[in-house]
Design a protein around this motif. Structure first.
Motif, PDB file in Angstrom:
ATOM      1  N   ASP A  99      12.349  39.144  19.691  1.00 41.04           N
ATOM      2  CA  ASP A  99      12.991  40.094  20.596  1.00 41.04           C
ATOM      3  C   ASP A  99      14.417  40.260  20.090  1.00 41.04           C
ATOM      4  O   ASP A  99      15.251  39.345  20.233  1.00 41.04           O
ATOM      5  N   SER A 101      16.976  41.839  21.044  1.00 38.80           N
ATOM      6  CA  SER A 101      18.088  41.874  22.013  1.00 38.80           C
ATOM      7  C   SER A 101      18.658  40.485  22.250  1.00 38.80           C
ATOM      8  O   SER A 101      19.767  40.343  22.757  1.00 38.80           O
ATOM      9  N   ILE A 222       4.378  48.432  21.718  1.00 34.68           N
ATOM     10  CA  ILE A 222       5.743  48.448  21.196  1.00 34.68           C
ATOM     11  C   ILE A 222       5.656  48.333  19.686  1.00 34.68           C
ATOM     12  O   ILE A 222       5.092  47.355  19.170  1.00 34.68           O
ATOM     13  N   ASP A 239      10.557  47.123  18.375  1.00 32.06           N
ATOM     14  CA  ASP A 239      11.329  48.376  18.385  1.00 32.06           C
ATOM     15  C   ASP A 239      11.160  49.028  19.756  1.00 32.06           C
ATOM     16  O   ASP A 239      10.319  49.901  19.945  1.00 32.06           O
ATOM     17  N   PHE A 240      11.971  48.572  20.736  1.00 33.70           N
ATOM     18  CA  PHE A 240      11.831  49.074  22.096  1.00 33.70           C
ATOM     19  C   PHE A 240      12.145  50.557  22.197  1.00 33.70           C
ATOM     20  O   PHE A 240      11.627  51.252  23.062  1.00 33.70           O
ATOM     21  N   ASN A 241      13.017  51.041  21.323  1.00 28.22           N
ATOM     22  CA  ASN A 241      13.444  52.445  21.418  1.00 28.22           C
ATOM     23  C   ASN A 241      12.295  53.419  21.118  1.00 28.22           C
ATOM     24  O   ASN A 241      12.363  54.589  21.495  1.00 28.22           O
ATOM     25  N   ASN A 242      11.293  52.962  20.414  1.00 32.00           N
ATOM     26  CA  ASN A 242      10.187  53.856  20.048  1.00 32.00           C
ATOM     27  C   ASN A 242       8.865  53.396  20.661  1.00 32.00           C
ATOM     28  O   ASN A 242       7.800  53.550  20.059  1.00 32.00           O
ATOM     29  N   ALA A 243       8.921  52.816  21.831  1.00 36.48           N
ATOM     30  CA  ALA A 243       7.707  52.363  22.495  1.00 36.48           C
ATOM     31  C   ALA A 243       6.728  53.522  22.680  1.00 36.48           C
ATOM     32  O   ALA A 243       7.099  54.608  23.120  1.00 36.48           O
ATOM     33  N   GLN A 244       5.465  53.288  22.311  1.00 35.98           N
ATOM     34  CA  GLN A 244       4.422  54.311  22.387  1.00 35.98           C
ATOM     35  C   GLN A 244       3.637  54.128  23.680  1.00 35.98           C
ATOM     36  O   GLN A 244       2.837  53.193  23.812  1.00 35.98           O
TER      37      GLN A 244
END
Length: 595
Positions: A99, A101, A222, A239-244
């Motif tokens: 993770d 973060s 994710i 890559d949380f910003n591009n979670a599908q």
């Protein structure tokens, strides 16, 4: 969905047409009609779920099924039930997963993978083919119906901290339109009981996914990108910003193929041995006092055991009266139904050559009556000559020519035979062994060379038939001679040109009524009068050569065309490469047939 359905149906229709073509070419030994058949089975199913979940695979699983079929004769109608169990498998990588973060190494995970069950009920047409021995049967089944699909929830999450990583809500749909195509092979251990094996293809159209209310999605994951761990080594980072996330459940197709084995039980009617209530196909080839027996005749070559299609077969009584007649199919078999108990002679003829006859006695009918099988007979072709199966076509095409007078000459023992080609251009000759033959075709408006064939190239113990194709050319067609080449500004015949000109000589000798126009052509370079004169001299040179070989001048026409008949764009003023000019420098001959 509709396009997938149409494509699936098209593929299976092609397979069905092929099967029908096969069955139409094969004689069924018995017409077993109006019976039910029950076939339980167990197998293994290999699924494919088109639901766009890259980190979820679907494993194969158990298939339990049952088929109930009703056959009128070759065709029937069937019902299928299938219970199929598959399991999803999460392939989401969890090794060295961070993770970013935190950064925090994720070490604790919770994975849920629920089984998927599919229930299918379908109905559709069948086609079957029984072997001559009645032991083997091939069936093609089509089914259209409804399936119930449930389960398949897959959920992977990190527990410390809690992070959903990979998810699919699964299915719960009880009205999925489904197509199934199946091939089944059965071996009968007795008249009613058999074992079977086969394969199937199944497609569910628009299976609806579930929607998970707490998570707010039907599927999602994710993505993972390459990163570095706290100690500087490689890692996999979330890559949380591009979670599908897919919030709207999709109506996605599910397809699978499977293999199976099982047993078959046929509920057939009992046939009385001594009395038949009605004579007809229902009782054939079984034998009874009233209806008679089925007689199956196979025609084959005595030396090669090749089966012989298109053989005329007759069944006669002892006085020579014809009782039944027929022609063997593509497998060399003909079936005579409902033959009354008596003594018979079986005779055959192939291309006007008689086969060795055989007999049927009354005792064989008694055996037929006892065991219910048809009477099997073989007649053999014992002639030692070859059969030339010829085909005459227009040269450089596959167009068969009808009405060609084909002449066959034996060069070893003088003699000549003639025959006419049929509507497809086919013709037949009988050829003796160890002989050389010449073949030539004659027809108004066509000409041909004489071609040779020697039977020394064939072994009568390995083949009865010799396949042969010959061609005829239409009159008036210009034919290019590739090797008629002249030196610059010269018209002398070079040695390389002689084989092509000798071919024309042989053609005119084989066809004494034709005339030949020899045409010489130049390219566009040089003046028109010069090219015309040069080409005429070259055409005359070819004519003179043919005359030295004994061809009459009255049958020869010399034509200098100059540059008037170019084959490409290289006319006066055009810029062309040398190879383009070469195309136009040619010599042709045209056969002129008598009117």
């Amino acid at each position: 969905m509709m396009n997938n359905l149409k494509n699936t149906i098209k593929l299976f229709v092609v397979a069905l047409v092929c099967a029908l073509s096969f069955t139409s070419n094969a004689q069924q030994l018995e017409n077993e009609t109006n019976y039910f058949q029950l076939s339980p089975r167990i197998g293994y199913d290999f699924p494919s779920y088109n639901n766009n979940t890259p980190y979820i695979d679907y494993k194969g699983g158990l298939d339990l099924g049952l088929s109930l079929d009703y056959y009128w004769n070759t065709f029937g109608l069937g019902f299928d039930f299938d219970y199929i169990k598959n399991k999803p498998e999460s392939t989401y990588p969890t090794d060295n997963l961070y993770d970013p973060s935190g950064p925090t190494l994720l070490t604790n995970f919770n994975l849920t993978e629920d089984n998927i069950s599919r229930l299918f009920f379908g109905i559709g047409p069948n086609v079957q083919f029984r072997s001559n021995s009645r032991k083997f049967k091939t069936e093609i089944n089509t089914r259209f119906g409804i399936a119930s699909i449930k389960g398949g929830r897959t959920y992977l999450q990190s527990t410390t901290p809690v992070i959903p990583l990979n998810f699919h809500a699964g299915y719960k749909d009880s009205g999925v339109f489904t197509f199934k195509g199946q091939v089944r092979f059965t071996y009968f251990l007795s008249d009613n009981f058999g074992i079977n094996a086969g394969a199937y293809y199944m497609r569910h159209f628009g299976a609806k996914e579930l929607f998970d209310t707490p998570l707010g999605v039907s599927a999602g994951y994710i993505p993972i990108v390459d990163g570095n761990s706290a100690n500087g080594g490689p890692s996999s980072d979330l890559d949380f910003n591009n979670a599908q996330l897919r919030e709207k459940p999709c109506d996605c197709d599910i397809s699978s193929v499977g293999v199976f084995a099982g047993i078959t039980y046929k509920f057939s009617k009992k046939v009385k041995e001594d009395v038949c209530e009605v004579c007809g196909e229902d009782h054939m080839p079984r034998c009874c006092a009233t209806c008679g027996c089925g007689v199956t005749v196979t025609a084959r070559d005595k030396y090669t055991s090749e089966t012989l299609p298109l053989t005329d077969v007759v069944l006669t009584d002892l006085n020579g009266n014809i009782v039944q007649s027929g022609i063997t199919n593509s497998y060399g078999v003909v079936v005579f139904n409902d033959v009354a108990e008596a003594d018979y002679i079986v005779k055959g003829k192939l291309y006007d050559v008689s086969l060795e006859e055989t007999s049927i006695t009354k005792d064989e009918f008694k055996a037929c009556k006892k065991d219910g099988n048809s009477i099997q007979k073989v007649i053999e072709y014992g002639d030692l000559n070859f059969v030339l199966k010829g085909n005459v076509v227009e040269c450089n095409t596959d167009k068969g020519i009808q009405g060609v007078d084909v002449v066959l000459k034996n060069t070893v023992n003088p003699g000549q035979k003639n025959t006419l080609s049929d509507a497809k251009g086919d013709f037949i000759f009988h050829l003796k062994q160890a002989s050389i033959f010449l073949l030539k075709g004659n027809k108004n408006g066509y000409f041909s060379n004489e071609v040779s064939i020697t039977t020394n190239d064939y072994d009568r113990n390995k083949s009865l038939f010799i396949d042969f194709e010959m061609c005829v050319n239409p009159c008036g067609q210009a034919i290019k001679l590739d090797n008629i080449i002249f030196n610059l500004d010269k018209w002398d015949i070079l040695p390389a040109a002689r084989p092509d000109l000798d071919y024309v000589v042989k053609l005119m000798q084989d066809n004494p009524t034709i005339s030949v126009e020899m045409s010489s052509h130049t390219d566009s370079r040089g003046s028109n009068p010069y090219n015309q004169t040069l080409s005429q001299k070259r055409a005359e040179s070819t004519i003179n050569y043919l005359m030295t070989k004994g061809i009459s001048r009255a049958r020869l026409i010399a034509r200098g065309a100059g540059e008037t008949e170019l084959l490409n764009q290289c006319a006066d003023g055009a810029t062309c490469a040398e190879n383009e000019h070469t195309i136009n420098r040619r010599t042709e001959f045209k056969v002129i047939c008598p009117q």
